[in-house]
Design an enzyme around this catalytic site. Structure first.
Site, PDB file in Angstrom:
ATOM      1  N   LYS A  78       0.861  -1.189   0.000  1.00  0.00           N
ATOM      2  CA  LYS A  78       0.000   0.000   0.000  1.00  0.00           C
ATOM      3  C   LYS A  78       0.885   1.223   0.000  1.00  0.00           C
ATOM      4  CE  LYS A  78      -4.535   0.736   0.358  1.00  0.00           C
ATOM      5  NZ  LYS A  78      -5.585  -0.219  -0.016  1.00  0.00           N
TER       6      LYS A  78
HETATM    7  N1  GLU Z   1      -7.288  -0.083  -3.292  1.00  0.00           N
HETATM    8  C1  GLU Z   1      -8.032  -1.275  -3.539  1.00  0.00           C
HETATM    9  C2  GLU Z   1      -8.085  -2.134  -2.296  1.00  0.00           C
HETATM   10  O1  GLU Z   1      -7.958  -1.644  -1.199  1.00  0.00           O
HETATM   11  C3  GLU Z   1      -7.545  -2.026  -4.763  1.00  0.00           C
HETATM   12  C4  GLU Z   1      -6.148  -2.530  -4.726  1.00  0.00           C
HETATM   13  C5  GLU Z   1      -5.693  -3.144  -6.029  1.00  0.00           C
HETATM   14  O2  GLU Z   1      -6.472  -3.284  -6.949  1.00  0.00           O
HETATM   15  O3  GLU Z   1      -4.517  -3.490  -6.072  1.00  0.00           O
HETATM   16  O4  GLU Z   1      -8.337  -3.313  -2.363  1.00  0.00           O
END
Ligand code: GLU
Length: 407
Positions: free
Chosen positions: A97
């Protein structure tokens, strides 16, 4: 919250529990300074992070958020939830993240582009289609993903679409990605309702947050006959027993108007949202919304977590006592990362699928994870969050054990 969730699942991991400490420690953390020229000539510095929580099962995967209150601890937790999520739905990724501490609504389009590009250049040390693949999250979108992709591609010298997902469709994006998280929320909400003998048609739904996730979940639920009785965002709460039309509300917000100016439904204060009676509640905003105090107030039967981390462990305990079923974030909002996986597969194979194929495959992966979680919850007599963690942690730690420690 994440550390507490690991502690809660540890007794169910058997011999694999000896690897559990792996889950408590992110693999690597990068903090970067992001200086940019503002339009008025001033230079401003922002703080950015990118965390790889775990890469035992594949490259780090997870979104990037732009938020003025983002912190390293928050990004650490969000990256850990991605590890659990990708393992639960069984896509070959780890968890990552990123965030920049910034309020993007205060930036012009060109400032936003410079911020995105400089942040990308700073974290490009640890990015790559086989290392770490970002995606959209709170306050980021396909245009921002296109800038990330371009910046990375300029650095390595060739177009590398697979370095990021959630891109515009004519730039290596996947059909169905924009609505994937909302569609996933709808799929698991329907399956849960079915298990509990509740009909989605006519069910009363309250949605917190009307961004990419909340808005599209509301549209899918409405199309299936559910009644969206309440919507809350930062400005306040809309309430209408007969149901709010989420398509009209989407158009209204697209025009730059505020939620509470939407004609028809009554307007209540933000906090009043929690007292509204519903059958399904979809928190689709930020973390830490449902603590033990809010959990005691709620008048709903099912909570489907569109956001990451909306319920605290103390909130979970109260909800369990009150027999309110919580479908955890790592399952409920996994539709996004599932279609991100499809996007990455399409990019690296340079073969693109039609929307029907994306949607059928999304349903297949999500329903398999849902059924496995539901069965584990019945078998072990544990709540759905613990059940999801048992399945996911086992997968991650088994991979960890098989790979062994280097050197
Ligand atoms: N931000 C989204 C989540 O929290 C998508 C992450 C992604 O597609 O890699 O799952």
């Amino acid at each position: 919250m994440f550390l507490e969730q690991v502690t809660r699942v540890e007794p169910h991991l058997g011999p694999l529990a000896r690897w559990a400490e792996t889950l408590r420690r992110p693999r690597r953390i990068l903090t970067v300074d992001v200086p940019i020229h503002m339009d008025n000539g001033q230079i401003m510095h922002f703080e950015g992070f990118r965390v790889h929580h775990n890469t035992s099962r594949g490259p780090a995967k997870g979104g990037i958020r732009f938020h003025p209150e983002a912190t390293m601890a928050e990004v650490m937790a969000l990256s850990a939830w991605m590890t659990i999520k990708t393992a639960l739905v069984n896509v070959p990724f780890g968890g990552g993240k990123g965030a920049v501490r910034v309020d993007p609504s205060q930036l012009s389009m060109s400032e936003l582009e410079r911020l995105t590009r400089r942040y990308t250049a700073e974290i490009s040390l640890i990015l790559g289609p086989d290392r770490d693949i970002p995606a959209p999250d709170v306050n980021t979108n396909p245009q921002i993903m296109a800038w990330i992709m371009d910046t990375y591609s300029m650095t390595v010298g060739s177009l590398t679409t697979g370095v990021v997902t959630g891109k515009p469709v004519n730039l290596g994006g996947s059909l169905g990605r924009a609505d994937a998280t909302g569609q996933g929320v709808f799929i698991v909400a329907s399956r849960t309702a079915q298990k509990l003998g509740m009909d989605i048609a006519g069910a009363r739904v309250a949605v917190q947050g009307f961004g990419n996730v909340g808005g599209s979940a509301a549209r899918f639920l409405h199309s299936a006959g559910a009644r969206i009785v309440a919507v809350q965002d930062v400005g306040g709460t809309l309430y209408c027993e007969k149901g709010i039309n989420p398509f009209a509300l989407t158009q209204h917000l697209k025009a730059g108007l505020s939620l509470t100016d939407f004609r028809g439904p009554g307007v209540l204060g933000r906090a009043d949202f929690w007292d509204i009676e519903s059958d399904i509640l979809v928190p689709a905003a930020l973390e830490n919304q449902i603590d033990d105090v809010v959990a005691r107030r709620l008048r709903t039967r099912i909570i489907v977590e569109g956001a990451n981390g909306p319920t605290t462990p103390a909130g979970d305990d109260v909800l369990r006592e009150r027999n309110i079923v919580v479908v955890p974030d790592v399952l409920a909002n996994a539709g996004g990362v599932i279609v991100s996986y499809f996007e990455w597969v399409q990019d690296i194979s340079a073969l693109f699928w039609d929307e029907h194929e994306v949607s059928v495959r999304l349903r297949r992966l999500l329903e398999a994870a849902f059924e496995a979680t539901w069965d584990t919850h019945l078998e072990k007599r544990i709540d759905l969050r613990r059940a999801a963690y048992v399945l996911a942690c086992r997968r991650v730690l088994e991979a960890r054990e098989l790979r062994g420690l280097y050197p």
